[in-house]
Design an enzyme around this catalytic site. Structure first.
Site, PDB file in Angstrom:
ATOM      1  N   GLN A 204      10.680  90.303  -7.285  1.00  0.00           N
ATOM      2  CA  GLN A 204      11.112  91.583  -6.497  1.00  0.00           C
ATOM      3  C   GLN A 204       9.937  92.649  -6.695  1.00  0.00           C
ATOM      4  OE1 GLN A 204      13.455  91.738  -4.509  1.00  0.00           O
ATOM      5  NE2 GLN A 204      14.249  89.825  -4.992  1.00  0.00           N
ATOM      6  N   CYS A 368      22.801  85.460  -6.737  1.00  0.00           N
ATOM      7  CA  CYS A 368      22.031  84.949  -8.010  1.00  0.00           C
ATOM      8  C   CYS A 368      22.066  85.630  -9.235  1.00  0.00           C
ATOM      9  CB  CYS A 368      20.930  84.129  -7.454  1.00  0.00           C
ATOM     10  SG  CYS A 368      20.949  82.932  -6.109  1.00  0.00           S
TER      11      CYS A 368
END
Length: 413
Positions: A204, A368
């Site tokens: 990310q 997740c």
């Protein structure tokens, strides 16, 4: 200096002109995957039309050309994250495979009974489940670093959880739920002082901020191509040379061997030791084109653009009393372009489905990150996430239609 022309950038992404349910596509699911510019699509097409062959294995023109293209991207990745050597760059399928590679090689070989493995409660499942398997197999202890009410990690929590018994710390650089960018350099420094190695999940962070693995002194760093304008099926694992040297291979077979005898095999040097079989050369080529595109725009410009979008969106969302934001409520420097939220009386899946009717793509679910969801007391959330091609106009469309979500379900406003 901030300089980003979003309207010009959007012209590079054919999919953004797509109509969804008769509406213009508003794509706000970039933390899951990003779209591909023409430059990336063309680079992969050029590879297949002009360079397609197995790298490393042939003496003919196409094999040499494929090898040069593949290894050229390895060097490009090295420069992008400032690794010391291109040999420290291993190509994988994605961040998940990179983290599994580490858990099943370094973890299974070097973790002993009673050793501690420290994770963050904000970690993605791919940075939790493999370490659970190692801990069970080796008799190790799993410990978690928790976050405060704003989703941040305090220095006290770092010192309390990382001890002289800690052998591995594996942490996400940026949360895919809260959008918080964590102080990995400080965590690494403290973990090293305790004798532990540190693995960073950069899936990310790499697409959005400048990452320097040498400056942060990361032992390992992993990320995925598809979250940074590149194709799916290509990922990167960076590792310090002295650690890669002593790790066993993860997968075995073609192209990772030195010599094979009837009863034994000697393995090639890294990075090839960890790249068994025919590799995703076209994926690497696409990743290289994505890196070029990102560098041409400038990571500073991307981060600043996302910060402004995040600030704009949070301010708009805070005006709506039935929306609740998880994590930081302001777009500070340690906040990336991710906002998770809930709507009173509305399940996140309903929010996503109703918004899709208006052409708006968001994410809904546990992302997740079920341990984090339980820690937050939320079984699921809705999530919007930004990238370089998003606009404030798209945020306005999202805000306007959030109100429609409630109306669809019978609420007055």
């Amino acid at each position: 200096m901030f300089n980003l022309d979003v309207n010009e950038i959007r012209k590079d992404f054919p999919i953004l002109s797509l109509q969804v349910n008769g509406k213009r596509l508003v794509y706000l699911d970039n933390a899951a995957t990003t779209h591909k510019p023409v430059a990336v699509i063309d680079a992969m097409k050029h590879y297949y039309e002009n360079l397609n062959a197995n790298p490393h294995r042939g003496a003919h023109y196409l094999s040499v050309a494929a090898t040069e293209a593949y290894e050229g991207v390895r060097e490009k990745v090295r420069k992008f994250i400032n690794a010391a050597s291109s040999k420290e760059i291993i190509f994988t399928r994605n961040t998940t495979e990179s983290l599994n590679l580490l858990s099943y090689t370094y973890g299974m070989k070097y973790i002993e009974p009673g050793d501690e493995i420290v994770l963050s409660i904000t970690n993605h499942h791919s940075n939790i489940v493999p370490w659970q398997q190692v801990a069970k197999a080796k008799g190790a202890v799993l410990k978690y670093i928790y976050v405060d009410s704003n989703g941040r990690i305090t220095p006290e929590e770092i010192r309390n959880k990382i001890t002289s018994k800690t052998k591995v710390v594996s942490i996400g650089h940026m949360s895919n739920v809260l959008g918080v960018i964590y102080p990995v350099k400080e965590i690494i420094e403290y973990a090293h002082s305790m004798g532990a190695i540190v693995i960073v999940d950069g899936a990310q962070s790499v697409p959005h901020i400048k990452v320097d693995v040498t400056d942060m002194d990361a032992d390992f760093y992993a990320f995925s191509g598809h979250k940074m304008l590149g194709p799916m099926g290509i990922g990167v694992l960076y590792g310090k040379a002295e650690l890669l040297e002593k790790m066993p291979p993860f997968l075995t077979g073609g192209d990772m061997i030195e010599y094979v005898y009837e009863q034994e095999t000697t393995f090639a040097k890294f990075p090839f030791k960890f790249e068994a079989g025919t590799q995703n050369v076209e994926g690497a080529v696409g990743l290289g084109a994505a890196i070029d595109y990102i560098c041409n725009i400038g990571l500073h410009n991307i981060h600043e653009h996302e910060r402004r979008l995040t600030e704009y969106a949070i301010d708009k969302m805070k005006e709506i009393p039935y929306i609740h934001i998880y994590g930081p409520k302001s777009a500070d420097e340690d906040k990336g372009g991710v906002i998770s939220f809930s709507i009173d009386g509305v399940h996140p899946h309903d929010t996503a489905s109703i918004l899709d009717a208006y052409g708006i793509a968001i994410r809904a679910g546990h992302h997740c990150a079920q341990p984090l969801m339980r820690f937050l007391g939320a079984p699921a959330t809705s999530r919007i996430s930004f990238y370089l091609y998003n606009t404030t106009e798209e945020i306005d469309i999202f805000i306007d239609n959030i109100k429609n979500v409630r109306r669809w379900l019978g609420y007055g406003s």
